[in-house]
Design an enzyme around this catalytic site. Structure first.
Site, PDB file in Angstrom:
ATOM      1  N   LYS A   1       0.816  -1.217   0.000  1.00  0.00           N
ATOM      2  CA  LYS A   1       0.000   0.000   0.000  1.00  0.00           C
ATOM      3  C   LYS A   1       0.852   1.271   0.000  1.00  0.00           C
ATOM      4  O   LYS A   1       0.348   2.348  -0.317  1.00  0.00           O
ATOM      5  CB  LYS A   1      -0.912   0.024   1.216  1.00  0.00           C
ATOM      6  CG  LYS A   1      -2.268  -0.598   0.982  1.00  0.00           C
ATOM      7  CD  LYS A   1      -2.461  -1.922   1.441  1.00  0.00           C
ATOM      8  CE  LYS A   1      -3.833  -2.478   1.243  1.00  0.00           C
ATOM      9  NZ  LYS A   1      -3.826  -3.922   1.499  1.00  0.00           N
TER      10      LYS A   1
HETATM   11  C1  LIG Z   1      -4.328  -4.932   0.962  1.00  0.00           C
HETATM   12  C2  LIG Z   1      -3.577  -6.173   0.839  1.00  0.00           C
HETATM   13  C3  LIG Z   1      -3.969  -7.165  -0.087  1.00  0.00           C
HETATM   14  C4  LIG Z   1      -5.200  -7.032  -0.938  1.00  0.00           C
HETATM   15  O1  LIG Z   1      -5.133  -6.002  -1.874  1.00  0.00           O
HETATM   16  P1  LIG Z   1      -6.470  -5.444  -2.544  1.00  0.00           P
HETATM   17  O2  LIG Z   1      -6.051  -4.281  -3.346  1.00  0.00           O
HETATM   18  O3  LIG Z   1      -7.348  -5.029  -1.389  1.00  0.00           O
HETATM   19  O4  LIG Z   1      -7.062  -6.534  -3.309  1.00  0.00           O
HETATM   20  C5  LIG Z   1      -3.183  -8.294  -0.187  1.00  0.00           C
HETATM   21  N1  LIG Z   1      -2.102  -8.474   0.588  1.00  0.00           N
HETATM   22  C6  LIG Z   1      -1.711  -7.554   1.485  1.00  0.00           C
HETATM   23  C7  LIG Z   1      -0.533  -7.818   2.335  1.00  0.00           C
HETATM   24  C8  LIG Z   1      -2.425  -6.377   1.636  1.00  0.00           C
HETATM   25  O5  LIG Z   1      -2.033  -5.481   2.517  1.00  0.00           O
END
Ligand SMILES: *Cc1c(COP(=O)(O)O)cnc(C)c1O
Length: 486
Positions: free
Chosen positions: A107
């Site tokens: 993120k």
């Molecule tokens: C947020 C997240 C996901 C999922 O991503 P999306 O964009 O919500 O599908 C997968 N793995 C980790 C470690 C995350 O933080």
């Protein structure tokens, strides 16, 4: 004015869409012209990662002035590797490491950028007062958003996370967050409760706050400013495969994406619509396999048991960004609105044949249970000496499931988190037992594997706990009001 809601023709500029987060009719903003405007893919692939980000973001959000400066401010010096997201060869396949940012979460790629976009949008729209960022997190968004928005002028941020739904390391990351404009609160419920609470807060409070100088926005991937920066790393991976001589321009590449809210994988679809030669986009789910079922049958049904897994960021039954894909696939506001209302009311919907077919032309799906997750971590460590976190392991397992369909195309697994965020399950997967806390586990994992612990995680141990609020899910709206009033 090329951003439009998924649920009606309500439209606005890109700066407006970023500031709003969610469209006022409850839909998600999207770019209807995506794919019909040309994008110079080959020129883009020749740039370094920041150059790619600049070109891609300028295409997706042309209303922003001086994107180059915004990109540089967002990323320069913040990531631990030279490439924003390095591509690592593991056996005959590839892992795209998205977790080299300041909070060791994928993120970070988007949430380093979003505050820049938000501040620029406020400036361009001549906005006074304060923007309050509401965020629901399944673990990683929270910390990355807090870190991104910490002490950013004109903003404050409130993060809600499921009290028992995040890893101890993730909890620690959020509870120790510094900054004058940050609030962190745990909710007695799961991620879906947090997300629903935040969406309801938008509906209930947006009007109420009119004229008070406070406006709400979101750092979740419902915000287009959160989604757009994620398109970049699909291009980065492709460029590295070309440099390596593994592919020539035009060859297709498959991407396998550990999926929760469907934001990460949707960014891959955006890349494809922009002209990147993407093969299959493979949606990998853990035991909460609502998306696997949907992509196979067209029936989205959240009326099912919810599992708490070793990959908590994917423990989600209502994937918000699917709504954007539903619009692109059906080209119908009425249909999307109907499905979303039915999901809310009855807990399920079934899309028509044509829509399902349009989706299946681009997306495949697979799922992975807890045992298989553990086995993948153990196997990849033993055979390749590469350490997967549980989310990445889910995708690795699914990659092996779909290998036969790849027909020789390179397969890139998107790695979404550092294994050190989940040291206990990773130790277990290696056949070892954990110690007394997350830091002891991280140390042990480091001793056994030699893989370095990211500095931002090891340094948490010394930091004081600053946030202890815990509320019931019904209290989310009053809690927000009390914080906004402060
Ligand atoms: C947020 C997240 C996901 C999922 O991503 P999306 O964009 O919500 O599908 C997968 N793995 C980790 C470690 C995350 O933080």
């Amino acid at each position: 004015m090329h951003y439009e809601s998924t649920r009606s023709t309500l439209s606005g500029t890109d700066t407006y869409a970023v500031l709003q987060g969610l469209a006022p009719d409850g839909g998600l903003f999207l770019d209807k012209t995506l794919g019909s405007r040309p994008f110079p893919v080959q020129e883009c692939l020749k740039k370094d990662s920041l150059g790619m980000a600049e070109m891609i973001l300028s295409y997706l959000m042309p209303g922003f002035e001086n994107m180059k400066a915004l990109v540089e401010k967002a990323y320069t010096g913040k990531f631990e590797t030279e490439d924003l997201t390095p591509l690592v060869k593991v056996g005959n396949d590839y892992v795209l490491e998205l977790f080299r940012g300041p909070t060791s979460a994928f993120k970070d790629v988007a949430l380093s950028m979003l505050p820049q976009l938000m501040t620029a949008a406020r400036r361009q729209e001549g906005m006074a007062g304060k923007t309050v960022i509401l965020t629901a997190t399944s673990g990683d968004t929270g910390k990355a958003a807090l870190n991104g928005f910490m002490d950013v002028e004109g903003t404050s941020i409130i993060v809600f996370y499921p009290a028992e739904g995040v890893s101890p390391m993730q909890q620690r990351q959020m509870a120790t967050q510094e900054g004058k404009n940050v609030t962190v609160c745990s909710v007695e419920g799961n991620f879906d409760d947090c997300q629903r609470g935040v969406k309801e807060a938008f509906a209930a409070l947006s009007e109420k706050l009119e004229g008070t100088g406070v406006s709400l926005s979101s750092a979740n991937s419902i915000n287009i400013g959160r989604l757009a920066p994620q398109v970049t790393y699909y291009f980065i991976a492709y460029a590295r495969l070309m440099e390596e001589g593994r592919i020539a321009f035009g060859d297709k590449v498959d991407y396998i994406v550990p999926t929760g809210n469907f934001g990460d994988i949707l960014a891959g679809y955006y890349a494809k619509m922009m002209g990147l030669p993407v093969g299959r986009l493979v949606c990998a789910s853990n035991a909460n396999k609502v998306l696997t079922d949907f992509l196979e049958t067209g029936l989205y049904d959240r009326r099912r048991e919810f599992y708490k897994t070793a990959s908590p960021s994917m423990d989600i039954l209502v994937s918000s960004n699917l709504e954007r894909l539903l619009y692109y696939a059906s080209q119908s506001h009425e249909k999307v609105k109907g499905w979303m209302e039915q999901l809310n009311r009855e807990g399920f919907y079934q899309v028509d044949e044509a829509t399902l077919k349009a989706i299946q032309e681009n997306f495949s799906a697979g799922c992975c249970n807890e045992e298989e997750t553990m086995a993948a971590i153990g196997k990849v460590w033993q055979e390749e000496k590469y350490l997967l976190d549980p989310h990445t392991a889910v995708a690795w397992h699914v990659m092996e499931q779909v290998k036969a369909q790849a027909e020789g195309r390179p397969q890139v697994v998107l790695s979404t988190a550092s294994p050190y965020k989940f040291p206990a399950p990773v130790l277990k997967a290696l056949g070892l037992t954990g110690g007394q806390d997350e830091f002891a586990d991280a140390e042990k994992l480091n001793q056994v594997t030699g893989v370095p612990v990211p500095g931002n995680l090891s340094s948490l141990r010394q930091k004081p706990i600053l946030h202890k609020d815990r509320i019931a899910r019904e209290e989310i709206i009053p809690y927000i009001l009390s914080k906004v009033a402060e």
